[in-house]
Scaffold this active site. Structure first.
Site, mmCIF file in Angstrom:
data_model
loop_
_atom_site.group_PDB
_atom_site.id
_atom_site.type_symbol
_atom_site.label_atom_id
_atom_site.label_comp_id
_atom_site.label_asym_id
_atom_site.label_seq_id
_atom_site.Cartn_x
_atom_site.Cartn_y
_atom_site.Cartn_z
ATOM 1 N N THR A 228 0.837 -1.200 0.000
ATOM 2 C CA THR A 228 0.000 0.000 0.000
ATOM 3 C C THR A 228 0.868 1.244 0.000
ATOM 4 O O THR A 228 2.007 1.223 0.469
ATOM 5 C CB THR A 228 -0.904 0.087 1.244
ATOM 6 O OG1 THR A 228 -0.084 0.295 2.404
ATOM 7 C CG2 THR A 228 -1.754 -1.146 1.423
ATOM 8 N N ASP A 229 0.334 2.336 -0.537
ATOM 9 C CA ASP A 229 0.957 3.624 -0.267
ATOM 10 C C ASP A 229 0.799 3.875 1.232
ATOM 11 O O ASP A 229 -0.090 3.309 1.882
ATOM 12 C CB ASP A 229 0.284 4.729 -1.073
ATOM 13 C CG ASP A 229 1.202 5.923 -1.301
ATOM 14 O OD1 ASP A 229 2.163 6.079 -0.521
ATOM 15 O OD2 ASP A 229 0.952 6.694 -2.237
ATOM 16 N N TRP A 230 1.639 4.695 1.792
ATOM 17 C CA TRP A 230 1.683 4.874 3.249
ATOM 18 C C TRP A 230 0.359 5.435 3.768
ATOM 19 O O TRP A 230 -0.054 6.537 3.404
ATOM 20 C CB TRP A 230 2.858 5.779 3.614
ATOM 21 C CG TRP A 230 4.105 5.017 3.962
ATOM 22 C CD1 TRP A 230 4.818 5.119 5.113
ATOM 23 C CD2 TRP A 230 4.777 4.009 3.180
ATOM 24 N NE1 TRP A 230 5.896 4.246 5.093
ATOM 25 C CE2 TRP A 230 5.893 3.554 3.923
ATOM 26 C CE3 TRP A 230 4.539 3.450 1.926
ATOM 27 C CZ2 TRP A 230 6.756 2.576 3.459
ATOM 28 C CZ3 TRP A 230 5.402 2.477 1.462
ATOM 29 C CH2 TRP A 230 6.487 2.045 2.215
#
Length: 808
Positions: A228-230
């Site tokens: 995932t993106d952060w």
């Protein structure tokens, strides 16, 4: 499964623990199985490894690393081998810093010139983007570590990126927004891929089964890891089902417990978790292999020289009236502009690199044949007007043969988390240019920014050199091009419109509330300008040289196109020849031409070389929404070889047998798309294109605010405290900009204002969990005391649980 034996010995809790980070940058470890934690670091154009206070916005300094030119810059080289070379050097530096996964390259399309992160992306064209990205990936992964291609997918605006719903038709999704990812997966063989924050047609990308399961895992046979993106996880279990292995950063075990409970309640089978663990273990074990042997530190000077080489090949000469460039020996120049003293050489946000060395323009003249008679700032970097600076600059300009005027965009105008407000260079820079032109008309402008800008001022300059964001060695590279030591060979990988209003997405960018509609369909960039016959400032693929090239003798067969390329000038140089293909049939709407191949070739003065550009599986295909497959239409195709998309030098045709697919569209219902004039598509026609009703694009202001609503929506919250907090945020943003703290003001917008409430829990590393967030939402929705009580109780529970765990 490759690691079935290990997985069979692991407890459910151990397996679930691997599915989220150990901290902000590292994965979880399980030492009894020899599973180490691995380190992930930002790194599209340089390693940003943080050893102290961690953040994802570039606020804290990182370990020094080579700052190479940004992707938007390197793309202008059109040199895949050069991209691979950068990747190799990035990989070497990553290994020296014990980084396992390098978070890059970014390959989202430049749908709109105002996207704040365009400096980090390659192009408006998916084929060029994919080929460049594949080169980077091969280079990075040649050292045994992993690249992580991002952001998958349709993340084409920064405003409200964590919650915006992107509405796009299937054909545009496949042909424009997924093709670069397909090339990165199939040709680059990336080991990791980062999902984007946004929704795609109503479902968050990392939960989207059509995207993640049908296309990525199914059609492309991707075996790697999805990260995932952060803070980009919405429903952790739904993400796991779709094939999202790793959630970052840590959630202190909260979402791991959601996975455990889902398996215990038989909501999902444990095999789903096992498959994800297997893919994550492959990433961990393979990227750890390189660290079993000793590694030396990288050579900073060598890497700096490579950064300069890359910058030199990526600089674009846009104007050269009266052959003012290259500057003749002994030319006396006045160096003017704040960007000459303090170079604008990289972007802002998570990609900020702490450079090992930094060249400064004013220090580079001694090594060139150019004579600098002095320097003046001319303007204040962040837009404040100063007549005194202009006057001093004009006095210096009077004494010079040529003015070198360094202008561009500042660090806080184009940045991660924010979109630009317009396409303009700041007024104080243009006022300076106007004043200089009155005292000395020999002006060469050097432009520093990572994106397209409007240029109503272009007739005021005789020369225009675009350095983009050219990295730590860019200042010297630019001087070498100005002096003629380097013949410029870069060409634009995005179209420069005359006015922002000319862009196809002008009326549909950015999505301000719930959704953003890609009503232009497949027509982005040059595809639109060509089809709608819109005049542009500079076309896609454009760039000048100090020499000239002639094209001749085209031959086309089923395998590709061959032609002759002659350097007809007096200077050796490199030319970028571009293959465009257009279908003559009008049964299916198409762009007039599409880039399907390119080659960059060095040719000595007077020399002729034979050039071949092969066809591949993407040359003639289109995506058919009826068959849900790539098809080829039976037709005659125009084969065009050009020096740019608007400068076609050679033409031929070839007939291709089709795949016999039924026609996908009712022509009468899609008149705008068949004409290419898609800058004002009405709702009914767009609904015919996407095959469903367009969702409501505005917030429902009658409903209580929930996890996926943003802090910005507190302006209409029922809770008085929430509305007060909203107004304080807005005031703080205004006040900080007023006193010149624009960078801090930007942080408020990207890390608070547009943050969905769930992001508060996802980005705090477990300091604030979902039960506590429920209390905050009660306060926001008008139940202040009930919410505060709930928040404090849940906080107390979490503290007690942490203490009990520590004792145990």
């Amino acid at each position: 499964m490759k690691y079935a034996e290990i997985i069979s010995q692991m407890t459910l809790e151990e397996k679930a623990s691997l599915m989220s980070g150990k901290d902000f940058w590292q994965t979880q470890d399980i030492q009894r199985f020899g599973i180490n934690n691995i380190f992930l670091a930002d790194g599209p154009h340089g390693i940003r490894k943080q050893e102290a206070a961690a953040d994802h916005l570039g606020l804290n300094s990182s370990v020094p690393a080579t700052c190479f030119p940004t992707a938007a810059t390197v793309a202008n080289s059109w040199n895949v081998e050069l991209g691979q070379k950068i990747g190799e050097y990035l990989g070497e530096e990553a290994v020296s810093q014990k980084v396992n996964v390098l978070l890059g390259p970014g390959i989202n399309m430049k749908r709109n010139p105002l996207c704040g992160r365009n400096f980090e992306y390659f192009s408006e064209d998916p084929y060029l983007t994919g080929k460049m990205a594949a080169g980077y990936i091969r280079g990075i992964q040649s050292h045994g570590i992993s690249a992580c291609v991002k952001h998958f997918c349709v993340n084409n605006q920064e405003e409200r990126r964590m919650s915006i719903n992107t509405i796009v038709d299937e054909r545009a999704l496949r042909e424009i927004y997924l093709t670069a990812f397909e090339i990165a997966v199939k040709e680059g063989k990336t080991k990791a891929l980062m999902s984007s924050y946004n929704m795609l047609n109503g479902t968050y990308t990392n939960e989207n089964m059509h995207l993640m399961h049908d296309i990525l895992r199914g059609e492309w046979n991707y075996k790697g890891c999805v990260i995932t993106d952060w803070g980009g996880s919405n429903d952790r279990v739904a993400g796991l089902i779709a094939g999202n292995e790793l959630e970052m950063p840590t959630t202190a075990g909260e979402t791991n417990e959601e996975i455990i409970q889902a398996i215990k309640s038989e909501k999902i089978k444990e095999d789903v978790l096992d498959q994800s663990v297997d893919r994550l273990l492959e990433l961990i074990f393979t990227t750890e292999e390189v660290y079993k042997k000793a590694h030396k530190k990288f050579d900073m000077q060598e890497h700096h020289r490579v950064a300069q080489e890359v910058a030199e090949e990526s600089i674009v000469l846009l104007k050269n009236e009266e052959n003012i460039l290259p500057l003749k020996n002994g030319t006396k120049v006045a160096v003017i502009g704040d960007f000459a003293k303090e170079a604008r050489y990289q972007g802002a946000g998570s990609s900020v690199v702490n450079p090992t060395i930094l060249d400064h323009t004013l220090d580079c003249f001694e090594e060139s044949r150019i004579v600098s008679i002095g320097y003046e700032t001319g303007f204040e970097r962040y837009g404040k007007k100063s007549n005194k600076r202009i006057d001093r600059a004009c006095e210096l300009a009077k004494e010079a043969d040529v003015i070198l005027l360094y202008i561009g965009l500042d660090e806080v105008t184009e940045a991660e988390g924010l979109d630009r407000q317009n396409m303009n260079i700041s007024d104080n820079q243009i006022e300076l240019l106007n004043a200089l032109q009155k005292v000395n008309q020999n002006i060469v402008a050097i432009l520093s920014c990572g994106c397209a800008v409007e240029m109503p001022w272009i007739n005021k300059v005789k020369g225009l050199l675009h350095g983009y964001l050219s990295g730590q060695a860019g200042a010297k590279a630019i001087i070498r091009v100005l002096s003629g030591d380097v013949n410029p060979s870069g060409k634009l990988t995005e179209t420069y419109p005359i006015h922002y209003e000319d862009t196809p997405s002008f009326k549909n960018f950015p999505g301000k509330e719930v959704s953003v509609e890609y009503r232009e369909g497949i027509y982005i960039g040059y595809r639109y300008y060509d089809a709608a016959n819109v005049e542009v400032r500079f076309p896609f693929g454009y760039g000048l040289s100090y020499t000239t090239f002639e094209y001749s003798c085209i031959e086309v067969n089923k395998n590709g196109v061959t032609f002759k390329l002659t350097n007809s000038g007096s200077t050796q140089g490199m030319e970028i020849a571009q293959l465009y293909v257009g279908c003559k049939s009008e049964n299916i709407f198409r762009a007039k031409k599409e880039l399907k191949g390119f080659v960059k070739i060095f040719i000595n003065a007077g020399e002729t070389k034979s050039v071949t550009i092969p066809f591949d599986d993407k040359t003639f295909r289109y995506f058919n929404i009826k068959t849900n497959k790539w098809e080829v239409e039976a037709s005659e195709y125009k084969i065009m070889i050009g020096a740019s998309s608007a400068d076609i030098r050679l033409k031929d045709t070839i007939f291709m047998e089709g795949s016999g697919a039924p026609l996908p569209y009712d022509k009468d219902k899609l008149t705008s798309y068949y004409s290419g004039k898609v800058n004002n598509v009405v709702t009914e026609e767009f609904e015919n294109l996407i095959g469903c009703k367009v969702p409501v694009s505005t917030w429902d202001r009658t409903k209580p605010l929930g996890y996926n609503d943003t802090i910005a929506q507190c302006k209409y919250a029922k809770g008085l405290f929430a509305r007060f907090a909203f107004n304080m945020i807005v005031f703080a943003y205004w006040f900080l900009r007023k006193i010149g703290k624009r960078s801090t003001a930007n942080i408020i917008m990207m890390s608070i204002y547009h943050m969905p409430f769930r992001g508060i829990a996802r980005m705090t590393g477990g300091a604030l969990n979902i039960p506590m967030l429920n209390g905050i939402l009660m306060i926001v929705n008008g139940h202040f005391f009930k919410g505060l009580n709930h928040l404090l109780k849940e906080r107390s529970k979490m503290v007690k649980a942490a203490k009990a765990k520590k004792i145990a």
